[in-house]
Scaffold this motif. Structure first.
Motif, short mmCIF file in Angstrom:
data_model
loop_
_atom_site.label_atom_id
_atom_site.label_comp_id
_atom_site.label_asym_id
_atom_site.label_seq_id
_atom_site.Cartn_x
_atom_site.Cartn_y
_atom_site.Cartn_z
N LYS A 5 43.99 57.19 36.56
CA LYS A 5 44.16 56.06 37.45
C LYS A 5 45.48 55.34 37.16
N ARG A 6 45.89 54.48 38.10
CA ARG A 6 47.13 53.74 37.95
C ARG A 6 46.92 52.28 38.32
N GLY A 7 47.83 51.44 37.83
CA GLY A 7 47.88 50.05 38.29
C GLY A 7 47.12 49.09 37.39
N PRO A 8 47.52 47.82 37.46
CA PRO A 8 46.91 46.80 36.59
C PRO A 8 45.42 46.59 36.87
N ASP A 9 44.95 46.96 38.07
CA ASP A 9 43.52 46.84 38.38
C ASP A 9 42.66 47.60 37.38
N HIS A 10 43.22 48.70 36.84
CA HIS A 10 42.46 49.53 35.92
C HIS A 10 42.77 49.20 34.46
N ALA A 11 43.52 48.12 34.24
CA ALA A 11 43.83 47.72 32.86
C ALA A 11 42.55 47.32 32.13
N ASP A 12 42.56 47.53 30.82
CA ASP A 12 41.36 47.33 30.00
C ASP A 12 41.80 46.78 28.64
N PRO A 13 41.31 45.60 28.26
CA PRO A 13 41.75 45.01 26.97
C PRO A 13 41.35 45.86 25.76
N THR A 30 57.92 45.74 41.41
CA THR A 30 57.06 45.45 42.55
C THR A 30 56.38 44.10 42.37
N ALA A 31 56.77 43.16 43.22
CA ALA A 31 56.27 41.78 43.10
C ALA A 31 54.74 41.73 43.15
N ALA A 32 54.15 42.52 44.04
CA ALA A 32 52.69 42.47 44.20
C ALA A 32 51.97 42.93 42.93
N THR A 33 52.53 43.96 42.28
CA THR A 33 51.90 44.46 41.05
C THR A 33 52.00 43.42 39.93
N LEU A 34 53.17 42.80 39.81
CA LEU A 34 53.36 41.75 38.81
C LEU A 34 52.38 40.61 39.04
N GLU A 35 52.26 40.19 40.28
CA GLU A 35 51.39 39.06 40.62
C GLU A 35 49.93 39.42 40.33
N LYS A 36 49.58 40.65 40.64
CA LYS A 36 48.21 41.12 40.36
C LYS A 36 47.94 41.07 38.85
N ALA A 37 48.91 41.54 38.07
CA ALA A 37 48.76 41.53 36.61
C ALA A 37 48.62 40.10 36.09
N ARG A 38 49.34 39.19 36.72
CA ARG A 38 49.25 37.79 36.30
C ARG A 38 47.87 37.22 36.63
N GLN A 39 47.39 37.54 37.85
CA GLN A 39 46.07 37.05 38.24
C GLN A 39 44.97 37.59 37.32
N LEU A 40 45.17 38.81 36.86
CA LEU A 40 44.17 39.43 35.98
C LEU A 40 44.28 38.92 34.54
N GLY A 41 45.32 38.14 34.28
CA GLY A 41 45.49 37.58 32.94
C GLY A 41 46.20 38.51 31.97
N ALA A 42 46.81 39.58 32.50
CA ALA A 42 47.50 40.53 31.63
C ALA A 42 48.86 39.99 31.21
N ILE A 43 49.48 39.19 32.09
CA ILE A 43 50.77 38.56 31.76
C ILE A 43 50.70 37.09 32.18
N ASP A 44 51.58 36.29 31.58
CA ASP A 44 51.61 34.87 31.93
C ASP A 44 52.68 34.56 32.97
N GLU A 45 53.77 35.34 32.91
CA GLU A 45 54.88 35.09 33.84
C GLU A 45 55.45 36.39 34.38
N CYS A 46 55.96 36.32 35.61
CA CYS A 46 56.48 37.51 36.29
C CYS A 46 58.00 37.43 36.40
N LEU A 80 48.59 50.41 34.45
CA LEU A 80 47.38 50.53 33.64
C LEU A 80 47.68 50.30 32.15
N ILE A 81 48.75 50.93 31.65
CA ILE A 81 49.06 50.81 30.22
C ILE A 81 49.66 49.44 29.90
N GLY A 82 50.68 49.06 30.66
CA GLY A 82 51.30 47.76 30.42
C GLY A 82 50.31 46.62 30.58
#
Lengths: 280, 280
Positions: free
Chosen positions: B128-136, B37-53, B13-15
């Motif tokens: 909450k936890r995880g990149p799904d709950h990330a907020d710009p 965790t590969a799945a979490t990294l990939e999720k964050a990439r799909q959400l646009g939070a990171i460019d590369e895993c 969520l924070i990262g």
């Protein structure tokens, strides 16, 4: 259910919301508000929560079909008994107080036989006060607990149930004692905990109080006088709930003292399980 | 401030929110995420939070200009020291951990001289936890505490300040110890209280738990493992805060025991004053 004349005694957040809900849902033909403060009554009238304002009970109560007492818990029983004398035969009196045992005990046996009283507690509201915060949907899908006793007339219980259901509420039936023991845990103890947490906060730390702190202490903004009356009426059950809470805190303290992080993790996991099951 | 390569270690969520905020505000050219965790990294990439895993730190850290460690507090210091070895000269390392004293102490003195580390704590997030709950906008107008020490280079402190301000945050400077003592009161104690309250609730009472209970216990849904690590790192200050809280509870208990409603009203009024002053 259709009520020609609905009386609301005390037109604050709860009383005002009952008036708004009753009018929005076509439950009441006319809503009569009784209260001590002229400005509050007039405000409730302007907001459409009541149709007419009464400073004294006699004339309004004479046409009461249903009357709901939404005053502080330490005033409800006395008012019910006083106002009942003015009621026509068959009037149904109920309340919206957060405690039930003492109110029901104080009313029962002293009420004139031509009216009925059933204790009610809609689990709705907030730390705010006054008709300005009234909401016609306040009771929508919220629980209202009714607390009949062996002396309650079944027909009166059914009318009370129909009343709260017509406002959108889901009705549960409990004894006054069961209600008070449950609410000591689900409402009165959290209020004490929130107030005690707020009491530990120095103003120099305001900048460092984020969402978690705000959520946890929000209800500490509730009205002190109303809450003191609630604690006075439910003293024994609140003391019991407080003892259970202190035991829980002791478990956490022991983990910290003994650096028992495995046990700490287990306790936090159990709490999370309960909170997750409760839902948002 | 403009960062060519921003590294985020731990994209929950924070990262994830740091990545989204950095990209939305044009702070970072490229955001590189490191995680287990590969799945979490990939999720964050799909959400646009990171460019590369990146599953391993070496290649990502080699181009680090700024790296933020958003992992559990018990892992931050070890990762900072391990990952620092890969960093180019002048890299700025910081974190988002909820405790600061132990992390800063563990890092300081062992960090290679070609990089800087400043402890940070953005007061944002949720149960909450995880990149799904990330907020710009998670850091928008929220406080971030920076905890420099006498050994901190002033230029590194200013870069860290510029970083969090670029994400929308308001920066406060505290010593690691002052931060931890304050957060023990404003965050760690409320978490214990919420968990202890949730621990007193029998599931049979769920129907009777309304808004007040839900608010007061919301943070008890937080991740047990993360919170156990926080309590372990801030043990002494949390024990002190807990003792103060228990004293406050004792004052309320004494009012109930002695039916001292005047004192109860005063205590509740003091708590309300603090909570009202804090604001919603």
């Amino acid at each position: 259910m259709k009520i020609a004349n609905l009386i609301i005694v005390g037109v604050g957040l709860i009383g005002g919301s009952i008036g708004l809900a009753a009018k929005k849902r076509g439950l009441a033909g006319r809503v009569l508000g009784i209260g001590r403060t002229a400005a509050t009554l007039e405000k409730a009238r302007q907001l459409g929560a009541i149709d007419e304002c009464f400073a004294e009970p006699a004339s309004a109560m004479r046409c009461a079909e249903v009357a709901v007492f939404c005053t502080p818990v330490n005033r409800i029983a006395g008012q019910v008994l006083e106002y009942a004398a003015f009621c026509p035969r068959g009037a149904l009196l109920t309340d919206a107080g957060s405690t039930k045992g003492q109110i029901v005990a104080d009313v029962e046996g002293k009420l004139p036989d031509h009216v009925d009283f059933i204790g009610s507690h809609p689990l709705a509201g907030s730390e705010k006060r006054g008709p300005d915060h009234a909401d016609p949907d306040l009771f929508q899908n919220r629980v209202t607990v009714l607390t009949p006793t062996p002396r309650t007339r079944p027909a009166a219980l059914e009318r009370t149930r129909a009343f709260w259901e017509a406002l959108g509420s889901r009705v549960l039936i409990k004894s006054p004692g069961d209600h008070d023991r449950a609410l000591a845990i689900t409402s009165h103890l959290p209020h004490l905990a929130a107030a005690a947490l707020a009491g530990t906060l120095d103003r120099g730390l305001f900048d460092l109080a984020a969402t978690g702190y705000r959520d946890t202490t929000r209800i500490a903004a509730g009205d002190p006088e109303l809450w003191t009356a609630i604690f006075a009426q439910n003293r024994t059950a609140v003391l019991e709930a407080l003892a259970v809470f202190r035991n829980q805190l002791d478990l956490f303290r022991d983990c910290l003292t003994n650096t028992d992080w495995k046990k700490m993790d287990t306790l936090l996991a159990e709490a999370k399980k309960v909170r997750d099951a409760l839902g948002s």
